[in-house]
Design a protein around this motif. Structure first.
Motif, mmCIF file in Angstrom:
data_model
loop_
_atom_site.group_PDB
_atom_site.id
_atom_site.type_symbol
_atom_site.label_atom_id
_atom_site.label_comp_id
_atom_site.label_asym_id
_atom_site.label_seq_id
_atom_site.Cartn_x
_atom_site.Cartn_y
_atom_site.Cartn_z
ATOM 1 N N PHE A 230 1.013 11.974 -4.316
ATOM 2 C CA PHE A 230 0.453 11.209 -3.202
ATOM 3 C C PHE A 230 1.508 10.247 -2.668
ATOM 4 N N GLY A 231 1.526 10.061 -1.346
ATOM 5 C CA GLY A 231 2.533 9.245 -0.682
ATOM 6 C C GLY A 231 2.442 7.767 -1.004
ATOM 7 N N PRO A 232 3.349 6.981 -0.429
ATOM 8 C CA PRO A 232 3.444 5.558 -0.782
ATOM 9 C C PRO A 232 2.479 4.652 -0.032
ATOM 10 N N ARG A 233 1.658 5.195 0.884
ATOM 11 C CA ARG A 233 0.866 4.331 1.770
ATOM 12 C C ARG A 233 -0.580 4.811 1.857
ATOM 13 N N ILE A 234 -1.501 3.852 1.907
ATOM 14 C CA ILE A 234 -2.919 4.116 2.141
ATOM 15 C C ILE A 234 -3.354 3.279 3.339
ATOM 16 N N ASP A 235 -3.915 3.922 4.363
ATOM 17 C CA ASP A 235 -4.414 3.218 5.546
ATOM 18 C C ASP A 235 -5.927 3.081 5.450
ATOM 19 N N LEU A 236 -6.399 1.840 5.572
ATOM 20 C CA LEU A 236 -7.837 1.554 5.440
ATOM 21 C C LEU A 236 -8.355 0.959 6.741
ATOM 22 N N TYR A 237 -9.359 1.592 7.329
ATOM 23 C CA TYR A 237 -9.936 1.185 8.605
ATOM 24 C C TYR A 237 -11.313 0.551 8.388
ATOM 25 N N TYR A 238 -11.645 -0.418 9.240
ATOM 26 C CA TYR A 238 -12.936 -1.096 9.101
ATOM 27 C C TYR A 238 -13.246 -1.856 10.373
ATOM 28 N N SER A 239 -14.511 -2.222 10.544
ATOM 29 C CA SER A 239 -14.920 -2.980 11.719
ATOM 30 C C SER A 239 -14.450 -4.423 11.596
ATOM 31 N N THR A 240 -14.548 -5.151 12.691
ATOM 32 C CA THR A 240 -14.066 -6.534 12.692
ATOM 33 C C THR A 240 -15.112 -7.533 12.205
ATOM 34 N N ASN A 241 -16.191 -7.039 11.609
ATOM 35 C CA ASN A 241 -17.187 -7.915 11.000
ATOM 36 C C ASN A 241 -16.524 -8.771 9.913
ATOM 37 N N ASN B 38 -9.929 -7.045 2.497
ATOM 38 C CA ASN B 38 -8.812 -7.777 1.895
ATOM 39 C C ASN B 38 -8.805 -7.662 0.380
ATOM 40 N N ASP B 39 -9.984 -7.715 -0.227
ATOM 41 C CA ASP B 39 -10.029 -7.557 -1.681
ATOM 42 C C ASP B 39 -9.676 -6.129 -2.085
ATOM 43 N N LEU B 40 -10.167 -5.141 -1.336
ATOM 44 C CA LEU B 40 -9.819 -3.755 -1.641
ATOM 45 C C LEU B 40 -8.320 -3.519 -1.482
ATOM 46 N N GLN B 41 -7.731 -4.138 -0.482
ATOM 47 C CA GLN B 41 -6.285 -4.014 -0.312
ATOM 48 C C GLN B 41 -5.556 -4.484 -1.561
ATOM 49 N N ASP B 42 -5.941 -5.628 -2.077
ATOM 50 C CA ASP B 42 -5.295 -6.174 -3.268
ATOM 51 C C ASP B 42 -5.545 -5.279 -4.483
ATOM 52 N N GLN B 43 -6.797 -4.832 -4.636
ATOM 53 C CA GLN B 43 -7.122 -3.982 -5.782
ATOM 54 C C GLN B 43 -6.353 -2.660 -5.744
ATOM 55 N N LEU B 44 -6.358 -2.008 -4.575
ATOM 56 C CA LEU B 44 -5.708 -0.705 -4.477
ATOM 57 C C LEU B 44 -4.191 -0.819 -4.578
ATOM 58 N N ASN B 45 -3.620 -1.874 -4.000
ATOM 59 C CA ASN B 45 -2.183 -2.103 -4.158
ATOM 60 C C ASN B 45 -1.802 -2.177 -5.629
ATOM 61 N N THR B 46 -2.541 -2.996 -6.367
ATOM 62 C CA THR B 46 -2.223 -3.249 -7.772
ATOM 63 C C THR B 46 -2.476 -2.021 -8.637
ATOM 64 N N ALA B 47 -3.628 -1.375 -8.415
ATOM 65 C CA ALA B 47 -4.020 -0.266 -9.294
ATOM 66 C C ALA B 47 -3.207 0.999 -9.038
ATOM 67 N N THR B 48 -2.894 1.276 -7.787
ATOM 68 C CA THR B 48 -2.264 2.561 -7.480
ATOM 69 C C THR B 48 -0.754 2.485 -7.277
ATOM 70 N N GLY B 49 -0.246 1.268 -7.061
ATOM 71 C CA GLY B 49 1.167 1.132 -6.770
ATOM 72 C C GLY B 49 1.517 1.540 -5.353
ATOM 73 N N ARG B 50 0.524 1.785 -4.529
ATOM 74 C CA ARG B 50 0.748 2.139 -3.133
ATOM 75 C C ARG B 50 0.576 0.912 -2.235
ATOM 76 N N THR B 51 1.146 0.986 -1.052
ATOM 77 C CA THR B 51 0.976 -0.071 -0.061
ATOM 78 C C THR B 51 -0.255 0.235 0.780
ATOM 79 N N VAL B 52 -1.219 -0.660 0.753
ATOM 80 C CA VAL B 52 -2.445 -0.478 1.528
ATOM 81 C C VAL B 52 -2.308 -1.260 2.828
ATOM 82 N N VAL B 53 -2.406 -0.559 3.940
ATOM 83 C CA VAL B 53 -2.300 -1.166 5.261
ATOM 84 C C VAL B 53 -3.693 -1.259 5.875
#
Length: 507
Positions: free
Chosen positions: A353-364, A372-387
């Motif tokens: 799997f590549g080095p990046r994960i793109d996560l989309y969501y509404s502006t709610n 933001n919490d998922l970004q931190d969790q996924l960055n740490t757990a997977t070693g990938r950059t979550v954008v």
């Protein structure tokens, strides 16, 4: 009933059988005494309407449910039971329902007649009424203002027959909610419920009293006063000073501060609602996420941390154990993929799997905290950059299959599994942002819709949901909670779902 939202904004029961036979502050003089003969409630918003054809907001739904009734009602498990119809028969493979009405009166004194149902439902479909709820007549073969209701037959004064174009296991639940509630055709504010509206000072107060000629058990709560206070601080002050019995609609920080005091914490009740939030993979834009990748991302998420950090100490949500929320029948405590960051990273590495994960969501704002919490969790757990991609036109982009991985939400209008699963999983649904098509899911949904018993319907819907979850096409994150504050000495048997509790059951 609560307005249906486009797949994420939120705002989503059938009995099926051949027949249905810490020291608290001292209350002020205005507060209720021990027990409950007089309830004093406080709401953030006034009812928008008490016309059964028009009700589509939570406050109107809660109050209206005490004034009006349908042919059925919902019990403590959100399962339909007899109300104005004391019994019914189902025939023709679930396409014909024959209802036998009980002797009952409107608060005006008029006798309930079977023809009143046809009158009320025809009025709701009249374009002049401008009902936002006509879609809920789909079970009867119509859904748009101006369509003719030809599937309802008045057999006699106490017998009503519904001829469905196809079997629909949701019908008995729908009949317990607006726009199916009945009112006196000559006085639309007069229902058959256990309480009658005496006074309504719009934007300020409502006063209701027990209806003495109610067909059912006489409620021990004889009077209900509802105060409208939009200011959260003032509303909380009214409760803590002992001025009201039940309050809700507070912010996460308010609830956290309130619960830190052990003497206050016992007054806080977390009531499940009909909302679930999840991570979804679009089968078109997200085709690059294979089964091992989806499993790995599921293992990289600690649901308890999401609700704790992003939802104020889990005051506003609970970690999901199912796609169906706790407040909807059919909910199961499933064994979802467990938090295992080491396994998640290893699986992605093994899959190349590549080095990046793109996560989309509404502006709610709430979804933003979750992202933001998922970004931190996924960055740490997977070693990938979550954008992160906050998306202003999220719903349009999701419908156009442009979002590979996204945060989505559904909030059910009807506490029945089809409201959730038909919209989220059915291939033809406009709200199926997963763009999922699975023949097994489709078949199970068909079986749930056509089921002739409650147990068979629940089993089929749970099977449909289980197939989607087994593929990790979506990863349930959390289910919604509505916290209520209740004064000590008062017992409120909360139901959850779309109507939190019944006044007449308070003790």
């Amino acid at each position: 009933m609560v307005v249906r939202a486009a797949s994420a904004a939120g705002l989503a029961l059938t009995l099926l059988a051949s027949s249905c036979t810490p020291t608290a502050p001292k209350p002020s003089p205005s507060a209720s005494p021990a027990g409950a003969s007089h309830l004093q409630l406080i709401e953030a918003e006034d009812a928008q309407t008490l016309d059964p054809a028009l009700i589509d907001d939570p406050t109107s739904l809660q109050i209206g449910s005490e004034i009006f009734e349908g042919l059925t009602a919902l019990d403590a498990n959100n399962r339909p039971v007899p109300a104005l119809a004391q019994r019914w028969e189902i025939s023709d493979a679930g396409r014909t329902y024959t209802f036998h009405l009980r002797p009952a009166h409107y608060q005006s004194g008029a006798t309930v007649q079977a023809k009143d149902a046809l009158t009320a439902w025809t009025r709701a479909l009249d374009p002049a009424t401008a009902s936002p709820n006509t879609i809920f007549f789909s079970a009867l073969g119509v859904r748009y203002p101006g369509e003719m209701l030809t599937t309802v037959q008045v057999v006699d004064s106490t017998t009503l027959r519904l001829l469905l174009p196809r079997a629909d296991s949701e019908l008995l639940t729908l009949l317990a909610l607006p726009p199916y509630w009945l009112s006196d055709p000559k006085l639309l504010t007069s229902g058959t419920g256990p309480y009658r509206l005496d006074r309504w000072d719009r934007g300020r107060t409502l006063h209701l009293s027990a209806f003495d000629n109610y067909w059912g058990a006489k409620p021990s709560v004889r009077n209900v006063d509802i105060e409208i206070e939009p200011d959260n601080v003032k509303r909380l002050d009214r409760f803590t000073s002992g001025g009201v019995d039940i309050a809700h609609g507070f912010t996460g920080p308010q609830l956290l501060a309130f619960a830190r005091d052990p003497q206050q914490a016992a007054k806080l009740h977390k009531v499940p609602n009909a909302r679930t939030t999840w991570l979804g993979f679009n089968t078109v834009a997200g085709s690059g996420y294979g089964p091992p990748d989806r499993m790995a991302i599921a293992q990289a998420i600690d649901r308890s941390r999401v609700t704790d950090l992003a939802l104020f100490g889990s005051m506003l949500a609970a970690p999901a154990t199912d796609l169906l929320p706790t407040g909807v029948p059919g909910h199961l405590t499933r064994q979802l993929p467990a938090y295992d960051p080491a396994a998640a990273r290893n699986a992605l590495d093994q899959a190349g799997f590549g080095p990046r994960i793109d996560l989309y969501y509404s502006t709610n704002s709430t979804v933003g905290r979750v992202a933001n919490d998922l970004q931190d969790q996924l960055n740490t757990a997977t070693g990938r950059t979550v954008v992160l991609h906050p998306t202003g036109d999220f719903f349009n982009q999701a419908a156009l299959d442009k979002l590979p991985l996204f945060i989505d939400t559904w909030s059910a209008d009807v506490p029945y599994p089809s409201d959730f699963l038909e919209n989220v999983l059915r291939a033809s649904s406009q709200f199926n942002n997963l763009r999922l098509f699975d023949s097994g899911v489709e078949q199970a949904l068909d079986q749930g819709r056509a089921a002739l018993t409650w147990d068979d319907a629940m089993k089929a819907y749970q099977q449909a949901e289980g197939l989607a979850l087994a593929q990790n096409r979506l990863i349930p994150l959390y289910t919604g909670i509505e916290p209520y504050l209740v004064r000590p000495g008062l017992h409120v048997p909360f139901i959850g779902g779309t109507i939190a509790y019944r006044w007449e059951n308070v003790r």
